[in-house]
Design a protein around this motif. Structure first.
Motif, PDB file in Angstrom:
ATOM      1  N   ILE A 101      -1.593  -2.255  -9.535  1.00 58.99           N
ATOM      2  CA  ILE A 101      -0.940  -3.556  -9.303  1.00 58.99           C
ATOM      3  C   ILE A 101      -0.571  -3.705  -7.829  1.00 58.99           C
ATOM      4  N   ALA A 102      -0.002  -2.663  -7.247  1.00 64.07           N
ATOM      5  CA  ALA A 102       0.377  -2.712  -5.839  1.00 64.07           C
ATOM      6  C   ALA A 102      -0.842  -2.886  -4.938  1.00 64.07           C
ATOM      7  N   ILE A 153       5.562   5.938   6.102  1.00 62.17           N
ATOM      8  CA  ILE A 153       4.609   6.051   4.995  1.00 62.17           C
ATOM      9  C   ILE A 153       4.680   7.439   4.371  1.00 62.17           C
ATOM     10  N   ALA A 154       4.688   8.471   5.225  1.00 59.88           N
ATOM     11  CA  ALA A 154       4.739   9.846   4.714  1.00 59.88           C
ATOM     12  C   ALA A 154       6.048  10.119   3.986  1.00 59.88           C
ATOM     13  N   THR A 155       7.161   9.625   4.536  1.00 62.19           N
ATOM     14  CA  THR A 155       8.463   9.874   3.925  1.00 62.19           C
ATOM     15  C   THR A 155       8.568   9.236   2.550  1.00 62.19           C
ATOM     16  N   VAL A 156       8.269   7.949   2.487  1.00 67.01           N
ATOM     17  CA  VAL A 156       8.421   7.221   1.224  1.00 67.01           C
ATOM     18  C   VAL A 156       7.457   7.748   0.174  1.00 67.01           C
ATOM     19  N   SER A 157       6.181   7.874   0.539  1.00 65.72           N
ATOM     20  CA  SER A 157       5.180   8.283  -0.449  1.00 65.72           C
ATOM     21  C   SER A 157       5.384   9.729  -0.898  1.00 65.72           C
ATOM     22  N   THR A 158       5.727  10.613   0.026  1.00 69.33           N
ATOM     23  CA  THR A 158       5.870  12.023  -0.333  1.00 69.33           C
ATOM     24  C   THR A 158       7.143  12.275  -1.129  1.00 69.33           C
ATOM     25  N   ALA A 159       8.270  11.705  -0.670  1.00 68.10           N
ATOM     26  CA  ALA A 159       9.527  11.900  -1.407  1.00 68.10           C
ATOM     27  C   ALA A 159       9.429  11.272  -2.793  1.00 68.10           C
ATOM     28  N   GLY A 160       8.910  10.057  -2.845  1.00 68.54           N
ATOM     29  CA  GLY A 160       8.767   9.391  -4.137  1.00 68.54           C
ATOM     30  C   GLY A 160       7.854  10.157  -5.075  1.00 68.54           C
ATOM     31  N   PHE A 217       0.823  -1.213   0.000  1.00 69.10           N
ATOM     32  CA  PHE A 217       0.000   0.000   0.000  1.00 69.10           C
ATOM     33  C   PHE A 217       0.858   1.265   0.000  1.00 69.10           C
ATOM     34  N   ILE A 218       2.059   1.198   0.593  1.00 70.39           N
ATOM     35  CA  ILE A 218       2.967   2.348   0.526  1.00 70.39           C
ATOM     36  C   ILE A 218       3.393   2.600  -0.920  1.00 70.39           C
ATOM     37  N   VAL A 219       3.706   1.520  -1.648  1.00 74.65           N
ATOM     38  CA  VAL A 219       4.069   1.658  -3.067  1.00 74.65           C
ATOM     39  C   VAL A 219       2.896   2.253  -3.852  1.00 74.65           C
ATOM     40  N   ALA A 220       1.693   1.739  -3.580  1.00 75.03           N
ATOM     41  CA  ALA A 220       0.505   2.265  -4.269  1.00 75.03           C
ATOM     42  C   ALA A 220       0.309   3.741  -3.974  1.00 75.03           C
ATOM     43  N   MET A 221       0.440   4.122  -2.697  1.00 72.32           N
ATOM     44  CA  MET A 221       0.293   5.530  -2.324  1.00 72.32           C
ATOM     45  C   MET A 221       1.298   6.411  -3.050  1.00 72.32           C
ATOM     46  N   THR A 222       2.526   5.934  -3.157  1.00 68.99           N
ATOM     47  CA  THR A 222       3.583   6.731  -3.782  1.00 68.99           C
ATOM     48  C   THR A 222       3.228   7.085  -5.218  1.00 68.99           C
ATOM     49  N   ASN A 236      -7.404   6.040   1.452  1.00 64.74           N
ATOM     50  CA  ASN A 236      -7.785   4.657   1.713  1.00 64.74           C
ATOM     51  C   ASN A 236      -6.564   3.743   1.763  1.00 64.74           C
ATOM     52  N   CYS A 237      -5.611   3.969   0.874  1.00 65.44           N
ATOM     53  CA  CYS A 237      -4.368   3.184   0.913  1.00 65.44           C
ATOM     54  C   CYS A 237      -3.580   3.508   2.177  1.00 65.44           C
ATOM     55  N   ASN A 238      -3.621   4.760   2.603  1.00 66.90           N
ATOM     56  CA  ASN A 238      -2.950   5.135   3.844  1.00 66.90           C
ATOM     57  C   ASN A 238      -3.557   4.392   5.028  1.00 66.90           C
TER      58      ASN A 238
END
Length: 463
Positions: free
Chosen positions: A446-447, A407-414, A277-282, A387-389
């Motif tokens: 997909i994620a 979650i915030a770091t990976v999704s926001t930076a990405g 879900f982190i990948v999907a959010m990103t 929802n993914c979050n």
């Protein structure tokens, strides 16, 4: 001899104690204005000490509960959007002042650097909030928010503006990440997803109104007023946040050590559902950063409707808000897993339609046709993010602060880097935007399917 086991305090020494899930809450009886001072049982000597420290009849700090609690957290979250959307109409002024060409995408770094600050910031607050509670890191972040905004308002060069925006993002990360953690302290599963969707719907009033407000402000004042106003808003929120209760109970706090943070981090990134879900959010959030960074140059340079940009941007924001309200209603009936799967499929279909539209008329399709196609895609991507979050946070409630930081770091930076990369591909047409959005949504879908396969929906609420 009196033993501790059979000792009972006189009634005048007993402080009111609320349910053990909270460290502070308002008196549940509306007719009684007294607020609870403490909600965790204290040893007898500490109770006596507290009682004499706060004599009977002394004023006690009241705290925000119910609607005020939710509204305050929503406003704290909305401060992040205000710090972006208010300044979009000032992009042409920034290009002129700092010697950029009229169609330069370099100005998008004012969004990218801010998002990079948002990405790094949670590591300053998440683990600290798991150890010391949510309130103190929140006030520290709001202070940094104000400092970054004021620095940007006096920055003498574009480089200094970008650096100030990064600091600004570091500060804004506190209200953004800790608001989610405070919600997670009190809600979970479908209840959390429903509440987050409603908060996002209110939060989206900012992108509806902020561009028009920003355009009006720069007509009556220097364009740097778009930096001054958020600093003032942050100051108001800091004062109001004094009413926030501490939502993390003492017995649920974790040691603030590198080993504890590392252990929590490993737990997050090794949980298949959470990681998916982190990948999907990103990638879904990257759709939003691409839209934020690239919409102004497309409206201005491809279609020549620059003066109408605030209205166009606000109209799409209305659709985002409607979608969030609808999402809050549907998620309770369908559950998170089923909703995100179906929404992902719809997102893939609508983004494919956007690609087809973008290929017409040599990459410059009819504006209204393109706008309708875009208006079908962006709300789907935006609606999937909260929802993914929620789905990513569900398996790790015991480390909510650290998990929300990761979650915030990976999704926001990405998302910031992907959005900047997408914007840099602008070639005078809408084709790159459409194709990149389709790619991002397809990867996110997909994620999502991987994540929903690895977890079960949690449909209950905790208080």
């Amino acid at each position: 001899m009196l033993s501790p086991q059979n000792f009972k305090l006189p009634r005048i020494f007993v402080t009111q104690v609320a349910p053990p899930d909270y460290t502070t809450c308002a008196n549940p009886l509306p007719r009684d204005p007294v607020a609870y001072r403490e909600t965790v049982p204290l040893p007898v000597p500490q109770i006596i000490q507290r009682r004499f420290a706060y004599p009977q009849g002394a004023p006690v700090r009241k705290v925000a509960t119910g609607r005020e609690f939710i509204i305050l957290l929503t406003c704290l979250m909305a401060s992040a959007a205000l710090s972006i959307d208010l300044m979009l109409p000032a992009f042409p002024d920034m290009r002129r002042e700092f010697g950029m060409s009229p169609d330069s995408t370099k100005v998008s770094w004012i969004v990218t650097s801010y998002f990079l600050g948002l990405a790094v910031g949670p590591w300053l607050y998440g683990p600290a909030s798991d150890r010391y509670g949510r309130r103190a890191p929140l006030f520290a972040g709001l202070t940094l928010f104000i400092a970054g905004a004021l620095l940007a308002s006096i920055a003498p060069s574009w480089g200094w503006v970008i650096a100030a925006r990064f600091i600004w993002g570091l500060g804004t990360a506190a209200p953004r990440a800790l608001s989610t953690a405070m919600i997670r302290d009190r809600y979970e599963g479908t209840a959390m997803a429903q509440l987050m969707s409603r908060m996002v719907a209110v939060f989206l009033l900012v992108p509806i109104l902020a561009p028009s407000v920003g355009a009006g402000l720069i007509k009556i004042a220097p364009w740097r007023i778009v930096f001054w106003v958020p600093a003032g808003v942050a100051l108001i929120l800091m004062v109001w946040s004094r009413r926030l209760p501490e939502t993390l109970a003492l017995d649920k706090r974790r040691p603030f050590t590198w080993s504890a943070v590392g252990q929590a981090g490993r737990e997050v990134i090794t949980h298949r559902a959470t990681l998916s879900f982190i990948v999907a959010m990103t990638f879904l959030f990257a759709v939003m950063t691409t839209y934020l960074s690239g919409s102004e140059v497309i409206v201005e340079d491809v279609y020549g409707y620059g003066s109408w940009f605030p209205l166009i941007f606000g109209t799409l924001a209305v659709l985002l808000a409607i979608n969030s309200l609808n999402n809050a209603r549907i998620v309770q009936r369908m559950g998170i897993n089923k909703l995100v799967r179906q929404s992902a499929l719809v997102g893939v279909g609508t983004s494919l339609l956007l690609v087809i539209v973008s290929l017409t008329n040599h990459g410059k399709p009819n504006f209204w046709l393109f706008f309708i196609a875009l208006a079908l895609v962006v709300p789907i991507a935006q609606g999937l993010v909260p929802n993914c979050n929620t789905a990513a946070m569900m398996p790790v409630p015991h480390i909510a602060g650290t998990a929300s930081s990761i979650i915030a770091t990976v999704s926001t930076a990405g998302a910031a880097l992907l959005g900047n990369l997408a914007t840099s591909q602008f070639d005078g047409t809408v084709r790159p935007l459409a194709m990149i959005i389709f790619t991002f949504i397809a990867i996110g879908a997909i994620a999502i399917f991987v994540g929903t396969k690895a977890t079960k929906s949690t449909d209950h609420k905790t208080m």
